[in-house]
Design an enzyme around this catalytic site. Structure first.
Site, mmCIF file in Angstrom:
data_model
loop_
_atom_site.group_PDB
_atom_site.id
_atom_site.type_symbol
_atom_site.label_atom_id
_atom_site.label_comp_id
_atom_site.label_asym_id
_atom_site.label_seq_id
_atom_site.Cartn_x
_atom_site.Cartn_y
_atom_site.Cartn_z
ATOM 1 N N SER A 117 0.814 -1.143 -0.060
ATOM 2 C CA SER A 117 0.080 -0.481 -0.035
ATOM 3 C C SER A 117 0.927 1.095 -0.246
ATOM 4 C CB SER A 117 -0.833 0.015 1.245
ATOM 5 O OG SER A 117 -1.360 1.194 1.289
ATOM 6 N N LYS A 127 1.968 -3.444 6.774
ATOM 7 C CA LYS A 127 2.422 -3.553 5.290
ATOM 8 C C LYS A 127 3.986 -3.273 5.170
ATOM 9 C CE LYS A 127 -1.306 -4.314 3.465
ATOM 10 N NZ LYS A 127 -1.852 -5.659 3.028
ATOM 11 N N TYR A 142 -2.197 -0.884 11.041
ATOM 12 C CA TYR A 142 -2.597 -1.645 9.596
ATOM 13 C C TYR A 142 -1.256 -0.950 8.879
ATOM 14 C CZ TYR A 142 -3.880 -1.747 4.931
ATOM 15 O OH TYR A 142 -3.987 -1.915 3.516
HETATM 16 P P1 NAD Z 1 -11.104 -7.018 1.382
HETATM 17 O O1 NAD Z 1 -11.376 -6.930 2.809
HETATM 18 O O2 NAD Z 1 -12.133 -6.801 0.517
HETATM 19 O O3 NAD Z 1 -10.427 -8.466 0.960
HETATM 20 C C1 NAD Z 1 -9.697 -9.061 1.835
HETATM 21 C C2 NAD Z 1 -10.042 -10.519 1.970
HETATM 22 O O4 NAD Z 1 -9.263 -11.364 2.810
HETATM 23 C C3 NAD Z 1 -11.479 -10.653 2.495
HETATM 24 O O5 NAD Z 1 -12.354 -11.353 1.837
HETATM 25 C C4 NAD Z 1 -11.164 -11.335 3.796
HETATM 26 O O6 NAD Z 1 -12.427 -12.169 4.421
HETATM 27 C C5 NAD Z 1 -10.105 -12.008 3.659
HETATM 28 N N1 NAD Z 1 -9.125 -12.450 5.002
HETATM 29 C C6 NAD Z 1 -8.680 -11.546 5.633
HETATM 30 N N2 NAD Z 1 -7.986 -12.303 6.600
HETATM 31 C C7 NAD Z 1 -7.840 -13.477 6.269
HETATM 32 C C8 NAD Z 1 -7.276 -14.615 6.694
HETATM 33 N N3 NAD Z 1 -6.568 -14.669 8.060
HETATM 34 N N4 NAD Z 1 -7.322 -15.788 6.162
HETATM 35 C C9 NAD Z 1 -7.984 -15.889 4.753
HETATM 36 N N5 NAD Z 1 -8.706 -14.859 4.500
HETATM 37 C C10 NAD Z 1 -8.818 -13.808 4.971
HETATM 38 O O7 NAD Z 1 -9.886 -5.980 1.134
HETATM 39 P P2 NAD Z 1 -9.410 -5.482 -0.391
HETATM 40 O O8 NAD Z 1 -9.834 -4.082 -0.371
HETATM 41 O O9 NAD Z 1 -9.798 -6.283 -1.205
HETATM 42 O O10 NAD Z 1 -7.829 -5.684 -0.246
HETATM 43 C C11 NAD Z 1 -7.104 -6.665 -0.585
HETATM 44 C C12 NAD Z 1 -5.635 -6.350 -0.181
HETATM 45 O O11 NAD Z 1 -5.040 -5.070 -0.613
HETATM 46 C C13 NAD Z 1 -5.272 -6.156 1.476
HETATM 47 O O12 NAD Z 1 -4.259 -6.893 1.729
HETATM 48 C C14 NAD Z 1 -5.304 -4.724 1.924
HETATM 49 O O13 NAD Z 1 -4.493 -4.661 2.671
HETATM 50 C C15 NAD Z 1 -4.520 -4.242 0.483
HETATM 51 N N6 NAD Z 1 -4.697 -2.768 0.101
HETATM 52 C C16 NAD Z 1 -6.017 -2.411 0.144
HETATM 53 C C17 NAD Z 1 -6.366 -1.099 -0.287
HETATM 54 C C18 NAD Z 1 -7.887 -0.574 -0.413
HETATM 55 O O14 NAD Z 1 -7.840 0.648 -0.055
HETATM 56 N N7 NAD Z 1 -8.756 -1.414 -0.842
HETATM 57 C C19 NAD Z 1 -5.329 -0.227 -0.361
HETATM 58 C C20 NAD Z 1 -3.950 -0.759 -0.247
HETATM 59 C C21 NAD Z 1 -3.708 -1.947 0.008
HETATM 60 N N1 UFG Z 2 -12.739 11.121 3.420
HETATM 61 C C1 UFG Z 2 -13.679 12.149 3.767
HETATM 62 N N2 UFG Z 2 -14.952 11.523 4.065
HETATM 63 C C2 UFG Z 2 -15.021 10.310 4.589
HETATM 64 C C3 UFG Z 2 -14.183 9.301 4.117
HETATM 65 C C4 UFG Z 2 -12.734 9.928 3.593
HETATM 66 O O1 UFG Z 2 -13.514 13.310 3.698
HETATM 67 O O2 UFG Z 2 -16.184 9.971 4.816
HETATM 68 C C5 UFG Z 2 -11.362 11.563 2.765
HETATM 69 C C6 UFG Z 2 -10.211 11.336 3.739
HETATM 70 O O3 UFG Z 2 -10.074 12.372 4.773
HETATM 71 C C7 UFG Z 2 -9.157 11.432 2.693
HETATM 72 C C8 UFG Z 2 -9.881 11.003 1.552
HETATM 73 O O4 UFG Z 2 -11.104 11.067 1.679
HETATM 74 O O5 UFG Z 2 -8.647 12.667 2.568
HETATM 75 C C9 UFG Z 2 -9.728 9.372 1.078
HETATM 76 O O6 UFG Z 2 -9.856 8.475 2.266
HETATM 77 P P1 UFG Z 2 -9.923 7.175 2.286
HETATM 78 O O7 UFG Z 2 -10.573 6.931 3.416
HETATM 79 O O8 UFG Z 2 -10.906 6.678 1.275
HETATM 80 O O9 UFG Z 2 -8.699 6.677 1.852
HETATM 81 P P2 UFG Z 2 -7.353 6.715 2.697
HETATM 82 O O10 UFG Z 2 -6.515 7.545 1.412
HETATM 83 O O11 UFG Z 2 -7.388 7.389 3.805
HETATM 84 O O12 UFG Z 2 -6.754 5.142 2.915
HETATM 85 C C10 UFG Z 2 -6.867 4.153 1.788
HETATM 86 C C11 UFG Z 2 -7.282 2.875 2.564
HETATM 87 C C12 UFG Z 2 -6.080 2.515 3.364
HETATM 88 C C13 UFG Z 2 -4.929 2.635 2.230
HETATM 89 C C14 UFG Z 2 -4.744 3.765 1.709
HETATM 90 C C15 UFG Z 2 -3.573 3.920 0.744
HETATM 91 O O13 UFG Z 2 -8.168 2.896 3.550
HETATM 92 O O14 UFG Z 2 -6.160 1.243 3.824
HETATM 93 O O15 UFG Z 2 -5.953 4.153 0.977
HETATM 94 O O16 UFG Z 2 -3.758 2.850 -0.322
HETATM 95 F F1 UFG Z 2 -3.605 2.099 3.335
#
Ligand code: NAD
Ligand code: UFG
Length: 343
Positions: free
Chosen positions: A127, A156, A152
């Protein structure tokens, strides 16, 4: 023979979109998920889009014995994409041990079994949170890592360290860590999408749920940042574009194209948009006025971060195809379909 890819967390948001892309490229896909943050019904959407089914096993990767048993029965996998993790920043502050245990134990168990079975190729979900507040934007992969604001984010960084250390001692292991910026939107079919459990923390599901009448009002966190309109800037990347980068990465690993045993790529669009830009985009494509209010900053938010994606463009030969408006529309179409909203 079709190559066999294990996708952990494959019923989750990014995982499900990636499974579709893999199936469409004729990979045989094996999903492991404990369904802690996803629904089994996602498999139906995947099958409708791809016209075929992935194999599914409900399994918690922190369960050492169950994971070992799984690998004993699946020792011939060609590559693994590891999405499975807990991902809520707020939750991780409240329950750090749960986050360290889940995200790190699952990685360690997975790696242990990959190494035992000599499965060499791993794509890891990292991330942009590892960059913290970058000194300059766009941020490239060489930027120094800053101490993340949440447990979190720390999972990573630690996971990347674990992987870097592992490739030193295990000479056949090859890893690609993908640092995602802000993934948003849904598959164009609206058959799969982002389905956060409970109140969304993230901006886009909060926008679409507010427009759908599930949330009363969106709070925009902070309008006094040092940015053009005072709100935070992020790099919002389309989830299907993001999914495609995983297929390219798997191809690279399987075909021995990696230049180093541990490679890192930023995955974003290379463009930064403010929160107000995102709202304007939503209002434009949906034709709906969004009920929102400007409030105080949210603790722990980064002011601005967007990606330098030249490394992924040049080395992976990958780039994003969808712009913010198209992606916002896909998010809205998914929300409408899921809630049964007719317009
Ligand atoms: P998500 O929660 O939709 O998907 C993650 C999946 O992993 C879920 O289906 C959950 O049930 C499963 N899971 C969690 N722990 C587990 C375990 N111990 N064993 C088996 N399954 C397990 O999340 P996502 O948005 O699809 O994110 C996927 C990956 O990308 C994650 O590693 C997350 O940290 C990373 N990531 C997400 C974002 C974002 O904004 N969505 C940004 C950066 C990185
Ligand atoms: N925001 C609002 N109102 C809301 C939600 C978010 O104003 O209700 C704003 C936040 O303050 C931020 C922007 O929208 O400025 C984006 O916020 P998000 O929560 O959508 O995303 P973040 O950038 O905070 O974080 C996300 C994921 C993290 C990940 C990161 C980088 O939640 O897990 O992107 O990949 F690490």
């Amino acid at each position: 023979m079709a190559k066999k890819i294990l996708v952990t967390g494959g019923t989750g948001y990014i995982g499900s979109h990636t499974v579709v892309e893999l199936l469409q490229k004729d990979y045989e896909v094996f999903i492991i998920d404990n369904l802690s943050n996803s629904h089994i019904s996602v498999l139906e959407g995947i099958e409708k889009i791809a016209g075929k089914k992935p194999h599914f096993t409900k399994l918690d990767l922190t369960d050492k014995f169950a994971t070992e048993k799984y690998f004993n029965n699946h020792h011939d996998l060609d590559a693994v994409i590891h999405f499975a993790a807990l991902k809520s920043v707020n939750e991780s502050v409240a329950e750090p041990l749960r986050y360290y245990k889940n995200n790190l134990e699952s990685l360690i168990n997975l790696l242990h079994n990959m190494i035992t079975k000599e499965i060499s190729s791993l794509v890891f979900s990292s991330s942009c949170t590892v960059y913290g507040e970058p000194d300059k934007n766009p941020v490239n992969e060489k930027a120094p890592l800053k101490k993340p604001a949440s447990p979190y984010g720390k999972t990573k960084q630690i996971a990347e360290d674990i992987l870097q250390d592992s490739i030193i001692s295990v000479d056949f292991l090859k890893v690609i860590a993908l640092r995602y910026f802000n993934p948003i939107g849904s598959h164009q079919s609206s058959l799969i999408g982002e389905l956060p459990i409970g109140i969304p923390n993230n901006l886009v599901p909060f926008i679409t749920q507010t427009a759908a009448g599930i949330r009363e009002q969106l709070k925009v966190f902070g309008d006094d940042y040092n940015t053009s309109d005072g709100t935070c800037i992020r790099d919002y990347i389309n989830v299907v574009d993001l999914a495609k980068a995983h297929v390219v990465s798997v191809d690279r690993l399987i075909n021995n194209k990696s230049k180093e045993h541990f490679e890192i790529f930023n995955l974003g669009t290379g463009k930064g948009y403010s929160v107000l830009d995102a709202i304007k985009s939503f209002e434009k494509v949906s034709g709906k006025k969004l009920n929102y209010i400007l409030v105080d900053r949210r603790p722990g938010d980064i002011e601005q971060v967007w990606a330098d994606v030249s490394k992924a463009n040049e080395i992976l030969g990958w780039k994003t195809e969808k712009n913010l408006d198209e992606t916002m529309l896909s998010a809205w179409n998914w929300e409408k379909k899921y809630r049964g909203i007719q317009e």
